[in-house]
Motif scaffolding. Structure first.
Motif, PDB file in Angstrom:
ATOM      1  N   LYS A   1       2.995  -9.680  12.731  1.00 24.13           N
ATOM      2  CA  LYS A   1       3.699  -8.533  12.167  1.00 24.13           C
ATOM      3  C   LYS A   1       3.260  -8.285  10.718  1.00 24.13           C
ATOM      4  CE  LYS A   1       8.348  -6.776  11.404  1.00 24.13           C
ATOM      5  NZ  LYS A   1       9.783  -7.064  11.507  1.00 24.13           N
ATOM      6  N   LEU A   2       3.116  -9.363   9.942  1.00 23.77           N
ATOM      7  CA  LEU A   2       2.671  -9.220   8.560  1.00 23.77           C
ATOM      8  C   LEU A   2       1.246  -8.696   8.479  1.00 23.77           C
ATOM      9  CD1 LEU A   2       4.156 -12.407   6.850  1.00 23.77           C
ATOM     10  CD2 LEU A   2       4.803 -10.037   6.455  1.00 23.77           C
ATOM     11  N   ALA A   3       0.365  -9.169   9.370  1.00 26.68           N
ATOM     12  CA  ALA A   3      -1.014  -8.687   9.378  1.00 26.68           C
ATOM     13  C   ALA A   3      -1.070  -7.204   9.723  1.00 26.68           C
ATOM     14  CB  ALA A   3      -1.841  -9.499  10.374  1.00 26.68           C
ATOM     15  N   GLU A   4      -0.260  -6.792  10.683  1.00 23.03           N
ATOM     16  CA  GLU A   4      -0.203  -5.380  11.068  1.00 23.03           C
ATOM     17  C   GLU A   4       0.308  -4.525   9.909  1.00 23.03           C
ATOM     18  OE1 GLU A   4       2.693  -2.849  13.935  1.00 23.03           O
ATOM     19  OE2 GLU A   4       1.697  -4.585  14.867  1.00 23.03           O
ATOM     20  N   GLU A   5       1.328  -4.988   9.242  1.00 25.29           N
ATOM     21  CA  GLU A   5       1.892  -4.267   8.104  1.00 25.29           C
ATOM     22  C   GLU A   5       0.869  -4.176   6.962  1.00 25.29           C
ATOM     23  OE1 GLU A   5       4.785  -2.252   5.850  1.00 25.29           O
ATOM     24  OE2 GLU A   5       4.744  -2.754   7.973  1.00 25.29           O
ATOM     25  N   LYS A   6       0.143  -5.263   6.732  1.00 27.76           N
ATOM     26  CA  LYS A   6      -0.870  -5.274   5.679  1.00 27.76           C
ATOM     27  C   LYS A   6      -1.990  -4.275   5.992  1.00 27.76           C
ATOM     28  CE  LYS A   6      -3.789  -8.424   3.063  1.00 27.76           C
ATOM     29  NZ  LYS A   6      -4.250  -9.804   2.905  1.00 27.76           N
ATOM     30  N   ALA A   7      -2.419  -4.232   7.242  1.00 27.38           N
ATOM     31  CA  ALA A   7      -3.467  -3.293   7.641  1.00 27.38           C
ATOM     32  C   ALA A   7      -2.988  -1.848   7.480  1.00 27.38           C
ATOM     33  CB  ALA A   7      -3.885  -3.559   9.077  1.00 27.38           C
ATOM     34  N   ARG A   8      -1.744  -1.582   7.860  1.00 27.79           N
ATOM     35  CA  ARG A   8      -1.186  -0.235   7.727  1.00 27.79           C
ATOM     36  C   ARG A   8      -1.097   0.172   6.260  1.00 27.79           C
ATOM     37  NH1 ARG A   8       3.405   2.135   6.566  1.00 27.79           N
ATOM     38  NH2 ARG A   8       4.567   0.205   6.352  1.00 27.79           N
ATOM     39  N   MET A   9      -0.627  -0.727   5.419  1.00 29.85           N
ATOM     40  CA  MET A   9      -0.512  -0.432   3.988  1.00 29.85           C
ATOM     41  C   MET A   9      -1.892  -0.217   3.355  1.00 29.85           C
ATOM     42  SD  MET A   9       2.677  -0.248   3.223  1.00 29.85           S
ATOM     43  CE  MET A   9       2.751  -0.437   1.469  1.00 29.85           C
ATOM     44  N   SER A  10      -2.873  -0.993   3.798  1.00 35.65           N
ATOM     45  CA  SER A  10      -4.232  -0.842   3.287  1.00 35.65           C
ATOM     46  C   SER A  10      -4.798   0.530   3.655  1.00 35.65           C
ATOM     47  CB  SER A  10      -5.116  -1.951   3.849  1.00 35.65           C
ATOM     48  OG  SER A  10      -6.439  -1.789   3.418  1.00 35.65           O
ATOM     49  N   LYS A  11      -4.560   0.932   4.893  1.00 36.61           N
ATOM     50  CA  LYS A  11      -5.040   2.244   5.354  1.00 36.61           C
ATOM     51  C   LYS A  11      -4.378   3.370   4.560  1.00 36.61           C
ATOM     52  CE  LYS A  11      -5.579   4.983   9.545  1.00 36.61           C
ATOM     53  NZ  LYS A  11      -5.332   5.052  10.987  1.00 36.61           N
ATOM     54  N   GLU A  12      -3.066   3.267   4.341  1.00 42.90           N
ATOM     55  CA  GLU A  12      -2.349   4.267   3.561  1.00 42.90           C
ATOM     56  C   GLU A  12      -2.863   4.319   2.125  1.00 42.90           C
ATOM     57  OE1 GLU A  12       1.877   3.732   3.703  1.00 42.90           O
ATOM     58  OE2 GLU A  12       1.955   3.963   5.873  1.00 42.90           O
ATOM     59  N   GLU A  13      -3.143   3.152   1.563  1.00 45.22           N
ATOM     60  CA  GLU A  13      -3.653   3.105   0.198  1.00 45.22           C
ATOM     61  C   GLU A  13      -5.027   3.777   0.097  1.00 45.22           C
ATOM     62  OE1 GLU A  13      -4.461  -0.111  -3.404  1.00 45.22           O
ATOM     63  OE2 GLU A  13      -4.007  -0.824  -1.380  1.00 45.22           O
ATOM     64  N   LEU A  14      -5.890   3.545   1.083  1.00 39.94           N
ATOM     65  CA  LEU A  14      -7.197   4.189   1.085  1.00 39.94           C
ATOM     66  C   LEU A  14      -7.066   5.707   1.187  1.00 39.94           C
ATOM     67  CD1 LEU A  14      -9.334   1.827   3.334  1.00 39.94           C
ATOM     68  CD2 LEU A  14      -9.614   2.252   0.897  1.00 39.94           C
ATOM     69  N   ILE A  15      -6.174   6.185   2.007  1.00 36.44           N
ATOM     70  CA  ILE A  15      -5.954   7.622   2.149  1.00 36.44           C
ATOM     71  C   ILE A  15      -5.446   8.212   0.833  1.00 36.44           C
ATOM     72  CG2 ILE A  15      -4.506   9.357   3.297  1.00 36.44           C
ATOM     73  CD1 ILE A  15      -4.693   7.566   5.828  1.00 36.44           C
ATOM     74  N   ASN A  16      -4.486   7.523   0.193  1.00 40.28           N
ATOM     75  CA  ASN A  16      -3.955   8.001  -1.084  1.00 40.28           C
ATOM     76  C   ASN A  16      -5.027   7.999  -2.175  1.00 40.28           C
ATOM     77  OD1 ASN A  16      -1.404   8.462  -0.047  1.00 40.28           O
ATOM     78  ND2 ASN A  16      -0.656   6.421  -0.601  1.00 40.28           N
ATOM     79  N   LEU A  17      -5.874   6.977  -2.197  1.00 38.59           N
ATOM     80  CA  LEU A  17      -6.961   6.930  -3.172  1.00 38.59           C
ATOM     81  C   LEU A  17      -7.962   8.057  -2.938  1.00 38.59           C
ATOM     82  CD1 LEU A  17      -7.673   3.103  -3.488  1.00 38.59           C
ATOM     83  CD2 LEU A  17      -6.787   4.617  -5.259  1.00 38.59           C
ATOM     84  N   ALA A  18      -8.238   8.336  -1.680  1.00 38.88           N
ATOM     85  CA  ALA A  18      -9.167   9.423  -1.362  1.00 38.88           C
ATOM     86  C   ALA A  18      -8.600  10.766  -1.816  1.00 38.88           C
ATOM     87  CB  ALA A  18      -9.459   9.453   0.133  1.00 38.88           C
ATOM     88  N   LYS A  19      -7.296  10.966  -1.590  1.00 39.90           N
ATOM     89  CA  LYS A  19      -6.657  12.210  -2.043  1.00 39.90           C
ATOM     90  C   LYS A  19      -6.700  12.299  -3.565  1.00 39.90           C
ATOM     91  CE  LYS A  19      -3.444  12.773   1.802  1.00 39.90           C
ATOM     92  NZ  LYS A  19      -2.032  12.731   2.198  1.00 39.90           N
ATOM     93  N   ALA A  20      -6.436  11.196  -4.248  1.00 42.77           N
ATOM     94  CA  ALA A  20      -6.427  11.191  -5.711  1.00 42.77           C
ATOM     95  C   ALA A  20      -7.840  11.435  -6.260  1.00 42.77           C
ATOM     96  CB  ALA A  20      -5.894   9.866  -6.220  1.00 42.77           C
ATOM     97  N   ALA A  21      -8.856  10.974  -5.551  1.00 44.83           N
ATOM     98  CA  ALA A  21     -10.225  11.157  -6.011  1.00 44.83           C
ATOM     99  C   ALA A  21     -10.777  12.525  -5.616  1.00 44.83           C
ATOM    100  CB  ALA A  21     -11.108  10.058  -5.438  1.00 44.83           C
ATOM    101  N   GLY A  22     -10.098  13.245  -4.779  1.00 45.65           N
ATOM    102  CA  GLY A  22     -10.520  14.574  -4.372  1.00 45.65           C
ATOM    103  C   GLY A  22     -11.480  14.580  -3.203  1.00 45.65           C
TER     104      GLY A  22
END
Length: 84
Positions: free
Chosen positions: A57-78
């Protein structure tokens, strides 16, 4: 150096009482340790059974959070055509 009086002779009854309480305390401590060890072994067994599920469960949550962080970084970088 000061002259000290001779030590007082301790009653055999008091000596017996002291040694009895010492032995009783050691025996009680050993008994208590044994009972707490059994209880802790049971707790460890339950935790061992549920640990794999918790780790997954923790590994799944970590992967989901990592994916969300990458998406947010991509949006912030344009970046517009980012696909994680």
């Amino acid at each position: 150096m000061a002259d000290l009086p001779a030590p007082v002779k301790v009653s055999p009854l008091i000596k017996f009482g002291r040694w009895s309480f010492l032995v009783a305390g050691v025996l009680w401590g050993a008994s208590r340790h044994r009972s707490l060890s059994k209880k802790e072994a049971g707790i460890r067994a339950v935790e061992e059974k549920t640990r794999a599920a918790k780790e997954a469960k923790l590994a799944e949550e970590k992967a989901r959070m990592s994916k969300e962080e990458l998406i947010n970084l991509a949006k912030a970088a344009g970046v517009t055509d980012f696909k994680p």
